[in-house]
Design a protein around this motif. Structure first.
Motif, PDB file in Angstrom:
ATOM      1  N   GLU A 198       0.839  -1.208   0.000  1.00 56.60           N
ATOM      2  CA  GLU A 198       0.000   0.000   0.000  1.00 56.60           C
ATOM      3  C   GLU A 198       0.874   1.259   0.000  1.00 56.60           C
ATOM      4  OE1 GLU A 198      -3.525   2.133   2.696  1.00 56.60           O
ATOM      5  OE2 GLU A 198      -2.760   0.138   3.221  1.00 56.60           O
ATOM      6  N   ALA A 199       1.970   1.235   0.781  1.00 51.09           N
ATOM      7  CA  ALA A 199       2.879   2.383   0.833  1.00 51.09           C
ATOM      8  C   ALA A 199       3.547   2.610  -0.515  1.00 51.09           C
ATOM      9  CB  ALA A 199       3.929   2.155   1.911  1.00 51.09           C
ATOM     10  N   LYS A 200       3.882   1.517  -1.204  1.00 56.46           N
ATOM     11  CA  LYS A 200       4.474   1.636  -2.540  1.00 56.46           C
ATOM     12  C   LYS A 200       3.488   2.275  -3.510  1.00 56.46           C
ATOM     13  CE  LYS A 200       7.683  -2.293  -2.326  1.00 56.46           C
ATOM     14  NZ  LYS A 200       7.991  -3.642  -2.870  1.00 56.46           N
ATOM     15  N   ALA A 201       2.240   1.823  -3.422  1.00 50.64           N
ATOM     16  CA  ALA A 201       1.214   2.357  -4.332  1.00 50.64           C
ATOM     17  C   ALA A 201       0.996   3.851  -4.108  1.00 50.64           C
ATOM     18  CB  ALA A 201      -0.087   1.588  -4.149  1.00 50.64           C
ATOM     19  N   LYS A 202       1.084   4.272  -2.839  1.00 47.33           N
ATOM     20  CA  LYS A 202       0.868   5.679  -2.508  1.00 47.33           C
ATOM     21  C   LYS A 202       2.144   6.510  -2.613  1.00 47.33           C
ATOM     22  CE  LYS A 202      -2.964   4.863   0.706  1.00 47.33           C
ATOM     23  NZ  LYS A 202      -3.433   5.024   2.103  1.00 47.33           N
ATOM     24  N   GLU A 203       3.267   5.787  -2.860  1.00 44.07           N
ATOM     25  CA  GLU A 203       4.582   6.440  -2.916  1.00 44.07           C
ATOM     26  C   GLU A 203       4.894   7.161  -1.612  1.00 44.07           C
ATOM     27  OE1 GLU A 203       4.803   8.881  -6.358  1.00 44.07           O
ATOM     28  OE2 GLU A 203       4.671   7.189  -7.758  1.00 44.07           O
ATOM     29  N   ASP A 204       4.479   6.535  -0.506  1.00 41.52           N
ATOM     30  CA  ASP A 204       4.729   7.091   0.832  1.00 41.52           C
ATOM     31  C   ASP A 204       6.040   6.491   1.347  1.00 41.52           C
ATOM     32  OD1 ASP A 204       4.788   7.807   3.510  1.00 41.52           O
ATOM     33  OD2 ASP A 204       2.616   7.610   3.768  1.00 41.52           O
ATOM     34  N   LYS A 205       7.138   7.204   1.134  1.00 43.30           N
ATOM     35  CA  LYS A 205       8.444   6.675   1.487  1.00 43.30           C
ATOM     36  C   LYS A 205       8.636   6.498   2.994  1.00 43.30           C
ATOM     37  CE  LYS A 205      10.747   8.538  -2.618  1.00 43.30           C
ATOM     38  NZ  LYS A 205      11.847   9.398  -3.125  1.00 43.30           N
ATOM     39  N   THR A 206       8.063   7.398   3.764  1.00 46.84           N
ATOM     40  CA  THR A 206       8.199   7.289   5.227  1.00 46.84           C
ATOM     41  C   THR A 206       7.520   6.026   5.749  1.00 46.84           C
ATOM     42  OG1 THR A 206       8.225   9.697   5.445  1.00 46.84           O
ATOM     43  CG2 THR A 206       7.729   8.425   7.421  1.00 46.84           C
ATOM     44  N   LEU A 207       6.272   5.815   5.344  1.00 43.94           N
ATOM     45  CA  LEU A 207       5.546   4.611   5.757  1.00 43.94           C
ATOM     46  C   LEU A 207       6.223   3.357   5.212  1.00 43.94           C
ATOM     47  CD1 LEU A 207       3.086   3.370   7.166  1.00 43.94           C
ATOM     48  CD2 LEU A 207       1.802   3.656   5.017  1.00 43.94           C
ATOM     49  N   LEU A 208       6.746   3.439   3.994  1.00 41.12           N
ATOM     50  CA  LEU A 208       7.423   2.286   3.393  1.00 41.12           C
ATOM     51  C   LEU A 208       8.644   1.888   4.197  1.00 41.12           C
ATOM     52  CD1 LEU A 208       7.604   0.305   1.037  1.00 41.12           C
ATOM     53  CD2 LEU A 208       8.906   2.033  -0.228  1.00 41.12           C
ATOM     54  N   ARG A 209       9.413   2.904   4.642  1.00 39.52           N
ATOM     55  CA  ARG A 209      10.598   2.595   5.460  1.00 39.52           C
ATOM     56  C   ARG A 209      10.198   1.969   6.797  1.00 39.52           C
ATOM     57  NH1 ARG A 209      12.585   7.568   3.386  1.00 39.52           N
ATOM     58  NH2 ARG A 209      11.780   8.656   5.222  1.00 39.52           N
ATOM     59  N   GLN A 210       9.165   2.502   7.422  1.00 39.90           N
ATOM     60  CA  GLN A 210       8.724   1.992   8.724  1.00 39.90           C
ATOM     61  C   GLN A 210       8.232   0.537   8.618  1.00 39.90           C
ATOM     62  OE1 GLN A 210       5.741   4.851   9.835  1.00 39.90           O
ATOM     63  NE2 GLN A 210       7.216   6.288  10.740  1.00 39.90           N
ATOM     64  N   GLN A 211       7.295   0.314   7.684  1.00 35.04           N
ATOM     65  CA  GLN A 211       6.717  -1.024   7.542  1.00 35.04           C
ATOM     66  C   GLN A 211       7.757  -2.021   7.008  1.00 35.04           C
ATOM     67  OE1 GLN A 211       3.627  -1.716   8.706  1.00 35.04           O
ATOM     68  NE2 GLN A 211       3.632   0.419   9.347  1.00 35.04           N
ATOM     69  N   GLY A 212       8.617  -1.524   6.113  1.00 28.17           N
ATOM     70  CA  GLY A 212       9.663  -2.386   5.559  1.00 28.17           C
ATOM     71  C   GLY A 212      10.656  -2.822   6.628  1.00 28.17           C
TER      72      GLY A 212
END
Length: 250
Positions: free
Chosen positions: A30-44
């Motif tokens: 979902e973070a990738k789809a939204k291009e939300d880098k902050t959320l992507l780093r956290q969840q990743g």
């Protein structure tokens, strides 16, 4: 058995981690789809941490898995090299306890499993890889002597006592541990008490006055049918016989 238990615990723990990773994977996508880098780093980061932890747990299982694999290979090699051992004697003096049970298994080990059935193995040397049938031992004593001693395996045409052709007790249909229902007239406990009762009634003019102490050892718990026979019907046929029932797998 301890190592197999450890393997199962490791597998269960890894499965729990997989369940925890599922929503994180969805959040990453979902973070990738939204291009939300902050959320992507956290969840990743959380997902990577769980994956790393899972690998650490799986590594604990590797030495155990190696030993189990080696043991299974050696067992398979041994079993393939064995041949059927004929039965040339009769098994006697079987104690009504776990020692007697082990004596029965030792006596029939490597015998023809198509002739001496203890479970699902239908051919070849008996290795007791799947003992589905119950095994029971009955010993009856007077103050001075052993009056009766025999063993039986549940089922028709199985090792040990075959019971009695005279019907002294009434069995009923009830389910086994796997949910299969059938008449329990071939249960090990039923056959033993039937054979002993026949011996008493055939040799004693007043069986209701016959006195003795009996011990019945059973590997598995009593079914509804055998409980009725042993606890209700047997005391009516032989009221002076003191019956002690010992169950191994409570």
């Amino acid at each position: 058995e301890d190592e197999e238990g450890f393997v199962k615990k490791v597998e269960a723990c890894c499965e729990m981690i997989n369940e925890a990773k599922a929503p994180l994977k969805a959040a990453v996508e979902e973070a990738k789809a939204k291009e939300d880098k902050t959320l992507l780093r956290q969840q990743g980061a959380l997902l990577n941490a769980l994956s790393k932890h899972q690998k650490t747990i799986m590594a604990l299982d590797k030495p155990v898995g190696t030993r189990l694999h080696l043991a299974n290979n050696r067992l398979a090699t041994y079993r393939s090299s064995t041949s059927i051992r004929p039965v040339t004697t009769k098994l006697t003096n079987v104690t009504a306890d776990i020692t007697g049970y082990q004596k029965i298994l030792d006596f029939y080990r490597l015998t023809d499993s198509s002739l001496y059935s203890f479970g699902r193995q239908a051919s070849g040397p008996q290795h007791f890889t799947d003992i589905r049938r119950n095994v029971a031992v009955l010993t009856v004593e007077s103050p001075d002597d052993v009056i009766y001693n025999d063993y039986a395996v549940s089922g028709d045409a199985t090792p040990g006592s075959s019971g009695s052709t005279t019907q002294y007790y009434t069995s009923v249909v009830c389910p086994d541990g796997l949910g299969e229902s059938y008449d329990r007239c071939y249960d090990a406990e039923f056959k033993l008490v039937s054979a002993f009762t026949h011996q008493v009634y055939d040799s004693c003019s007043e069986p209701l006055k016959y006195e003795a102490k009996a011990t019945l050892w059973s590997k598995k718990p009593l079914c509804k049918s055998c409980a009725s026979v042993l606890l209700e019907q047997f005391p009516e046929k032989l009221p002076k016989v003191e019956l002690v029932i010992v169950i191994d797998e409570e």
